[in-house]
Design a protein around this motif. Structure first.
Motif, PDB file in Angstrom:
ATOM      1  N   UNK A  16       0.819  -1.206   0.000  1.00  0.00           N
ATOM      2  CA  UNK A  16       0.000   0.000   0.000  1.00  0.00           C
ATOM      3  C   UNK A  16       0.859   1.265   0.000  1.00  0.00           C
ATOM      4  N   UNK A  17       0.284   2.324  -0.536  1.00  0.00           N
ATOM      5  CA  UNK A  17       0.862   3.650  -0.318  1.00  0.00           C
ATOM      6  C   UNK A  17       0.636   3.992   1.155  1.00  0.00           C
ATOM      7  N   UNK A  18       1.438   4.902   1.696  1.00  0.00           N
ATOM      8  CA  UNK A  18       1.302   5.286   3.101  1.00  0.00           C
ATOM      9  C   UNK A  18       1.078   6.790   3.196  1.00  0.00           C
ATOM     10  N   UNK A  19       0.413   7.202   4.286  1.00  0.00           N
ATOM     11  CA  UNK A  19       0.105   8.610   4.488  1.00  0.00           C
ATOM     12  C   UNK A  19       1.308   9.330   5.076  1.00  0.00           C
ATOM     13  N   UNK A  20       1.614  10.481   4.482  1.00  0.00           N
ATOM     14  CA  UNK A  20       2.733  11.308   4.949  1.00  0.00           C
ATOM     15  C   UNK A  20       2.215  12.681   5.371  1.00  0.00           C
ATOM     16  N   UNK A  21       2.954  13.317   6.267  1.00  0.00           N
ATOM     17  CA  UNK A  21       2.718  14.716   6.635  1.00  0.00           C
ATOM     18  C   UNK A  21       4.038  15.435   6.458  1.00  0.00           C
ATOM     19  N   UNK A  22       4.021  16.530   5.736  1.00  0.00           N
ATOM     20  CA  UNK A  22       5.248  17.261   5.420  1.00  0.00           C
ATOM     21  C   UNK A  22       6.283  16.324   4.786  1.00  0.00           C
ATOM     22  N   UNK A  23       5.808  15.306   4.064  1.00  0.00           N
ATOM     23  CA  UNK A  23       6.686  14.334   3.418  1.00  0.00           C
ATOM     24  C   UNK A  23       7.190  13.237   4.324  1.00  0.00           C
ATOM     25  N   UNK A  24       6.866  13.267   5.630  1.00  0.00           N
ATOM     26  CA  UNK A  24       7.351  12.257   6.585  1.00  0.00           C
ATOM     27  C   UNK A  24       6.335  11.128   6.726  1.00  0.00           C
ATOM     28  N   UNK A  25       6.794   9.903   6.571  1.00  0.00           N
ATOM     29  CA  UNK A  25       5.907   8.744   6.705  1.00  0.00           C
ATOM     30  C   UNK A  25       6.130   7.985   8.012  1.00  0.00           C
ATOM     31  N   UNK A  26       7.221   8.277   8.708  1.00  0.00           N
ATOM     32  CA  UNK A  26       7.609   7.467   9.869  1.00  0.00           C
ATOM     33  C   UNK A  26       7.489   8.211  11.200  1.00  0.00           C
ATOM     34  N   UNK A  27       6.601   9.207  11.267  1.00  0.00           N
ATOM     35  CA  UNK A  27       6.435   9.977  12.502  1.00  0.00           C
ATOM     36  C   UNK A  27       5.113   9.663  13.213  1.00  0.00           C
ATOM     37  N   UNK A  28       4.382   8.653  12.730  1.00  0.00           N
ATOM     38  CA  UNK A  28       3.088   8.311  13.323  1.00  0.00           C
ATOM     39  C   UNK A  28       3.246   7.308  14.452  1.00  0.00           C
ATOM     40  N   UNK A  29       2.381   7.410  15.449  1.00  0.00           N
ATOM     41  CA  UNK A  29       2.308   6.428  16.534  1.00  0.00           C
ATOM     42  C   UNK A  29       0.842   6.170  16.849  1.00  0.00           C
ATOM     43  N   UNK A  30       0.590   5.019  17.426  1.00  0.00           N
ATOM     44  CA  UNK A  30      -0.740   4.669  17.917  1.00  0.00           C
ATOM     45  C   UNK A  30      -0.641   4.655  19.435  1.00  0.00           C
ATOM     46  N   UNK A  31      -1.485   5.475  20.086  1.00  0.00           N
ATOM     47  CA  UNK A  31      -1.349   5.682  21.530  1.00  0.00           C
ATOM     48  C   UNK A  31      -2.691   5.523  22.238  1.00  0.00           C
ATOM     49  N   UNK A  32      -2.704   4.827  23.370  1.00  0.00           N
ATOM     50  CA  UNK A  32      -3.931   4.774  24.174  1.00  0.00           C
ATOM     51  C   UNK A  32      -4.097   6.080  24.948  1.00  0.00           C
ATOM     52  N   UNK A  33      -5.277   6.656  24.870  1.00  0.00           N
ATOM     53  CA  UNK A  33      -5.542   7.899  25.592  1.00  0.00           C
ATOM     54  C   UNK A  33      -5.806   7.588  27.061  1.00  0.00           C
ATOM     55  N   UNK A  34      -5.319   8.460  27.941  1.00  0.00           N
ATOM     56  CA  UNK A  34      -5.567   8.289  29.378  1.00  0.00           C
ATOM     57  C   UNK A  34      -6.872   8.953  29.802  1.00  0.00           C
ATOM     58  N   UNK A  35      -7.584   9.578  28.859  1.00  0.00           N
ATOM     59  CA  UNK A  35      -8.850  10.238  29.175  1.00  0.00           C
ATOM     60  C   UNK A  35      -9.925   9.189  29.496  1.00  0.00           C
ATOM     61  N   UNK A  36     -10.984   9.612  30.176  1.00  0.00           N
ATOM     62  CA  UNK A  36     -12.106   8.723  30.483  1.00  0.00           C
ATOM     63  C   UNK A  36     -12.687   8.191  29.178  1.00  0.00           C
ATOM     64  N   UNK A  37     -12.839   6.878  29.090  1.00  0.00           N
ATOM     65  CA  UNK A  37     -13.307   6.210  27.872  1.00  0.00           C
ATOM     66  C   UNK A  37     -12.450   6.585  26.664  1.00  0.00           C
ATOM     67  N   UNK A  38     -11.165   6.735  26.910  1.00  0.00           N
ATOM     68  CA  UNK A  38     -10.241   7.126  25.842  1.00  0.00           C
ATOM     69  C   UNK A  38     -10.097   6.047  24.786  1.00  0.00           C
ATOM     70  N   UNK A  39      -9.781   6.488  23.594  1.00  0.00           N
ATOM     71  CA  UNK A  39      -9.600   5.595  22.459  1.00  0.00           C
ATOM     72  C   UNK A  39      -8.105   5.442  22.186  1.00  0.00           C
ATOM     73  N   UNK A  40      -7.768   4.499  21.329  1.00  0.00           N
ATOM     74  CA  UNK A  40      -6.402   4.382  20.829  1.00  0.00           C
ATOM     75  C   UNK A  40      -6.313   5.262  19.593  1.00  0.00           C
ATOM     76  N   UNK A  41      -5.532   6.337  19.679  1.00  0.00           N
ATOM     77  CA  UNK A  41      -5.530   7.366  18.644  1.00  0.00           C
ATOM     78  C   UNK A  41      -4.196   7.491  17.931  1.00  0.00           C
TER      79      UNK A  41
END
Length: 198
Positions: A143-168
């Motif tokens: 697949x092609x990958x999504x970039x921001x400012x040409x960077x493709x390797x700056x993304x992370x998946x993180x669990x939110x510590x907020x109440x009923x937080x999602x993995x964002x």
């Protein structure tokens, strides 16, 4: 004779410099700001084994509201099991999300370092869409990958510590420093965002 040797020297210098390009720098050169097809996004872990080569499905999860406008954040389907926006487009560096009816009043906003991949929806107000998004086709990849400012390797998946937080999805999570932040960088995993055509 001098012109030829200067040109030869420049060619040699450019050839030498090209040997030092990293994957990210090379990707920035081939970033595509518009795609002709609709797609969804999936997060592929780059530090641990994956169960498939597509990644975990991503959706637009809830992220608050104000008068006349709602806000969404890019979340895993497992943490927000609703898919109100089943496809996305990329046009001129902007991401737009669509409802099943084909209507779109939802744009990805400008991503900030240490911030979420966020969206704004409104039929009353005009939210300025971010224009720094692009697609990059990696040398080896389905697949092609999504970039921001040409960077493709700056993304992370993180669990939110907020109440009923999602993995964002977070951009450049290493810049999240506050102990009161919604995310702890050590809890996050590095991902690339696959662009999955529909």
């Amino acid at each position: 004779m001098f012109v030829m040797s200067a040109m030869s020297s420049m060619f040699f210098l450019f050839s030498l410099l090209s040997l030092f390009f990293t994957g990210t720098e090379a990707a920035a050169v081939s970033a595509i700001p518009t795609l002709s097809y609709k797609f969804t996004l999936a997060a592929l872990n780059t530090s641990l084994p994956n169960t498939n080569d597509t990644g975990v499905p991503l959706v637009l999860g809830q992220n608050g509201a104000t008068d006349g406008m709602t806000f969404e954040v890019t979340s895993t389907y497992a943490s927000y099991p609703y898919n109100d926006y089943p496809y996305i487009s990329l046009n001129g560096g902007s991401l737009k999300a669509y409802r099943s009816s084909g209507i779109s009043i939802t744009n990805a906003t400008t991503v900030q370092s240490g911030g979420e991949l966020e969206w704004a929806t409104s039929s009353f107000y005009s939210a300025t869409p971010g224009t720094s998004y692009s697609a990059v086709t990696p040398p080896s990849g389905k697949y092609a990958v999504l970039a921001v400012f040409g960077n493709v390797d700056m993304w992370s998946l993180c669990p939110s510590r907020a109440f009923r937080g999602q993995n964002n999805v977070i951009y450049n999570v290493s810049t999240v420093a506050s102990p009161y932040a919604s995310y702890i960088p050590s809890d996050c995993c590095k991902v690339t965002l696959n662009i999955v055509p529909l």
